[in-house]
Design a protein around this motif. Sequence first.
Motif, mmCIF file in Angstrom:
data_model
loop_
_atom_site.group_PDB
_atom_site.id
_atom_site.type_symbol
_atom_site.label_atom_id
_atom_site.label_comp_id
_atom_site.label_asym_id
_atom_site.label_seq_id
_atom_site.Cartn_x
_atom_site.Cartn_y
_atom_site.Cartn_z
ATOM 1 N N ALA A 1 -0.577 -16.775 -6.195
ATOM 2 C CA ALA A 1 0.464 -15.672 -4.582
ATOM 3 C C ALA A 1 -0.220 -15.938 -3.682
ATOM 4 N N ASP A 2 1.087 -16.077 -3.017
ATOM 5 C CA ASP A 2 1.119 -16.927 -1.349
ATOM 6 C C ASP A 2 0.667 -15.688 -0.914
ATOM 7 N N GLY A 3 0.569 -14.528 -0.829
ATOM 8 C CA GLY A 3 0.349 -13.096 -0.395
ATOM 9 C C GLY A 3 -0.538 -12.307 -1.061
ATOM 10 N N GLY A 4 -0.733 -10.775 -0.949
ATOM 11 C CA GLY A 4 -1.823 -10.167 -1.175
ATOM 12 C C GLY A 4 -2.198 -9.568 0.046
ATOM 13 N N THR A 5 -2.077 -7.811 -0.540
ATOM 14 C CA THR A 5 -3.033 -7.093 0.217
ATOM 15 C C THR A 5 -3.528 -6.153 -0.823
ATOM 16 N N LEU A 6 -4.545 -5.524 -0.635
ATOM 17 C CA LEU A 6 -6.136 -4.632 -1.531
ATOM 18 C C LEU A 6 -5.258 -3.013 -0.492
ATOM 19 N N TYR A 7 -5.106 -1.879 -0.999
ATOM 20 C CA TYR A 7 -5.058 -1.289 -0.492
ATOM 21 C C TYR A 7 -6.134 -0.195 -0.665
ATOM 22 N N LEU A 8 -6.859 1.005 -0.069
ATOM 23 C CA LEU A 8 -7.842 2.021 -0.300
ATOM 24 C C LEU A 8 -7.443 3.063 -0.406
ATOM 25 N N PRO A 9 -7.243 4.324 -1.262
ATOM 26 C CA PRO A 9 -8.073 5.567 -1.285
ATOM 27 C C PRO A 9 -8.016 6.256 0.317
ATOM 28 N N THR A 10 -7.898 7.744 0.379
ATOM 29 C CA THR A 10 -8.122 7.811 1.777
ATOM 30 C C THR A 10 -9.117 8.184 1.075
ATOM 31 N N PRO A 11 -9.945 9.187 2.122
ATOM 32 C CA PRO A 11 -11.106 9.897 2.193
ATOM 33 C C PRO A 11 -10.676 11.344 1.534
ATOM 34 N N ASP A 12 -8.900 11.655 1.635
ATOM 35 C CA ASP A 12 -8.576 13.149 1.150
ATOM 36 C C ASP A 12 -8.145 12.703 -0.019
ATOM 37 N N ARG A 13 -8.087 11.043 -0.264
ATOM 38 C CA ARG A 13 -6.997 10.512 -1.362
ATOM 39 C C ARG A 13 -5.726 10.977 -1.158
ATOM 40 N N THR A 14 -4.946 11.165 0.366
ATOM 41 C CA THR A 14 -3.441 11.322 0.119
ATOM 42 C C THR A 14 -2.433 9.982 0.191
ATOM 43 N N ARG B 1 -4.957 2.947 2.422
ATOM 44 C CA ARG B 1 -5.210 2.347 3.875
ATOM 45 C C ARG B 1 -4.547 0.725 3.381
ATOM 46 N N PHE B 2 -4.550 0.532 3.978
ATOM 47 C CA PHE B 2 -4.634 -1.195 4.178
ATOM 48 C C PHE B 2 -6.293 -1.222 4.188
ATOM 49 N N ALA B 3 -6.786 -2.338 3.294
ATOM 50 C CA ALA B 3 -8.302 -3.091 3.168
ATOM 51 C C ALA B 3 -8.071 -3.884 4.229
ATOM 52 N N ILE B 4 -7.524 -4.717 3.503
ATOM 53 C CA ILE B 4 -6.965 -6.653 3.193
ATOM 54 C C ILE B 4 -5.733 -6.756 3.453
ATOM 55 N N LEU B 5 -5.442 -8.315 4.437
ATOM 56 C CA LEU B 5 -3.887 -8.730 4.063
ATOM 57 C C LEU B 5 -4.084 -9.882 4.294
ATOM 58 N N ARG B 6 -3.744 -11.093 3.470
ATOM 59 C CA ARG B 6 -3.433 -12.397 3.209
ATOM 60 C C ARG B 6 -2.263 -12.884 2.972
ATOM 61 N N THR B 7 -1.866 -13.815 3.837
ATOM 62 C CA THR B 7 -0.393 -14.908 3.608
ATOM 63 C C THR B 7 -1.006 -16.212 4.341
ATOM 64 N N ASP B 8 -0.644 -17.075 2.808
ATOM 65 C CA ASP B 8 -1.090 -18.027 3.391
ATOM 66 C C ASP B 8 -0.444 -18.802 4.518
ATOM 67 N N SER B 9 1.422 -19.505 4.188
ATOM 68 C CA SER B 9 1.913 -20.177 4.360
ATOM 69 C C SER B 9 2.096 -18.778 5.873
ATOM 70 N N LEU B 10 1.467 -18.124 6.355
ATOM 71 C CA LEU B 10 1.840 -17.148 7.733
ATOM 72 C C LEU B 10 0.388 -17.213 8.534
ATOM 73 N N GLY B 11 -0.768 -18.330 7.736
ATOM 74 C CA GLY B 11 -2.069 -18.068 8.492
ATOM 75 C C GLY B 11 -2.406 -16.478 8.774
ATOM 76 N N ILE B 12 -2.275 -15.422 8.249
ATOM 77 C CA ILE B 12 -2.442 -14.426 8.357
ATOM 78 C C ILE B 12 -3.633 -14.301 7.438
ATOM 79 N N GLU B 13 -5.065 -13.683 7.774
ATOM 80 C CA GLU B 13 -6.216 -13.125 7.750
ATOM 81 C C GLU B 13 -6.274 -12.079 8.449
ATOM 82 N N ILE B 14 -6.218 -11.414 7.764
ATOM 83 C CA ILE B 14 -6.543 -9.730 8.396
ATOM 84 C C ILE B 14 -7.299 -9.085 7.444
ATOM 85 N N GLY B 15 -8.427 -8.209 8.145
ATOM 86 C CA GLY B 15 -8.956 -7.142 7.235
ATOM 87 C C GLY B 15 -10.216 -7.816 6.895
#
Length: 529
Positions: free
Chosen positions: A44-57, A60-74
């Motif tokens: 995959a070129d990109g990916g996101t990992l989400y985690l539930p918020t403490p109240d599980r409602t 939230r974004f935990a990590i975001l990666r997109t190789d072709s755009l050079g995005i490395e966040i979290g």
Amino acid sequence: MEHPDRHALRLEKLNRIGVALSSETHIDRLLEDILLAAKDITRADGGTLYLPTPDRTALRFAILRTDSLGIEIGGVSGQPLSDRFHDIPLFLPDGRPNNHMVAAYAANTGETVNIPDAYAAEGFDFSGTRRFDERTGYRSTSFLTVPMKNHEGDLIGVLQLLNAQDPDSGRVVPFTPADQQLAESLASQAAVALTNRYLIQQLENLFESFIRLVNTAIDEKSPYTGRHCERVPELTMMLAHAVNATTEGPLADFQLTDKDFRELRIAALLHDCGKITTPVHVVDKATKLQTIFDRIALIDARFEILRRDLEIELLREQAQGRLTADEARERLQQGWAAMQADRDFLHAANRGVERMSDADVARVHAIAERYRWRDAQGQIRPLLDEEERENLAIRAGTLTAAERAIINHHIVATIQMLEKLPWPKDLQNVPEYAGGHHERMDGKGYPRGLRREQMSWQARMMGIADIFEALTASDRPYKAPMKLSQALAIMDRFRDNGHIDPDLYQVFVASGVYRRYAERFLDPAQIDC
């Protein structure tokens, strides 16, 4: 259909990833490893990992990666997630599941969602994806969204992969059934690794919270040392980090790992746990005659009895004609002046602020013998009993030898308590570190009389932290808060006479640890250098 050799290679890679995930202990690195591994095995070129918020409602974004755009966040990238990445609600305002968002749908249903083309998909809201594409010029096409659940069926994350790439041409293609199977297998392994790490982290947090509970109990016993158990660990860790940053001298090659730092912090938190056995009246002994109250008041009362007895005796002699009124008044004033001088001296001695000379000790005993008073039973007694003499003749401080032994026993109790605990491998040195902070480099410390070469660097660090905190503390009943320059002068003498480690003390001073500590914990009036 994928070539069998390629599929076998991906399965082998999946197995290696599973082993690697099980050994990672850092949560952020583990989350990043999960996402990068999923991108790798599904191409995959990109990916996101989400985690539930403490109240599980929401998710939230935990990590975001997109190789072709050079995005490395979290993750461990050092780039925090921007405020523009809002949480994805799992429920609508009326309480119904938010199944219009693909990540929320996977989280709510526990089902994997494989979409060949987001722009042609029906039933899901990809308006945010379209806006992202408009801003970046990207074309989000294939999506693979996999829920991650633990052994109890609770959601612990959502893995979303973007734009699978053909291994030969590199063009964007849909995620294949084999991709989905591999991603789901990885998500299952990742869920186990995350769950284990979370459980370990919870146990570690519980353990440290229990330690702080014990320290709170110790500190609550005495208003005079109420923050000692908090400040010594802080100062110890400041010195440890300074040592780790040292690039020259005897400590240039000394390095602590994350596990080493945690072990030292635990030891520092527990360094005085034995004080829970120390009687409060000894810990809080602010004057030499203090028990549950300051017995100097009893001595004042005896002086008042002596003054009245003298006055009565002089009045009797005056009534019998042996003294004139003026003579009686003069003798009363002289007698009371002498008593007042001796009383003031005993008050000063009782405070224990200045060291008693031989002459001072002799005067205590002389005063005890000079005056006699009659108690309620008619018994004639010396002004001071033996125990009061012993206390008032203490040469330095407010503690007798027996009381100091009680105070010193706290370190023996600390060692005994800590050595009884079944420490895990990465905390096995806690008893040695915590139990050595009253040892000296010349072997004259206690309780074991260890010399410098018999002690770890960590125990020696704690010795410096414990002494410096005690010197500069403003909550001790027996001394005024010490100026920074005065404390450093004493520490210099301790370095020169074999009390503290000279190499560690050099780092303590040269790196400015003492100053940073002072700025955080001391009154500004104490900081004079």
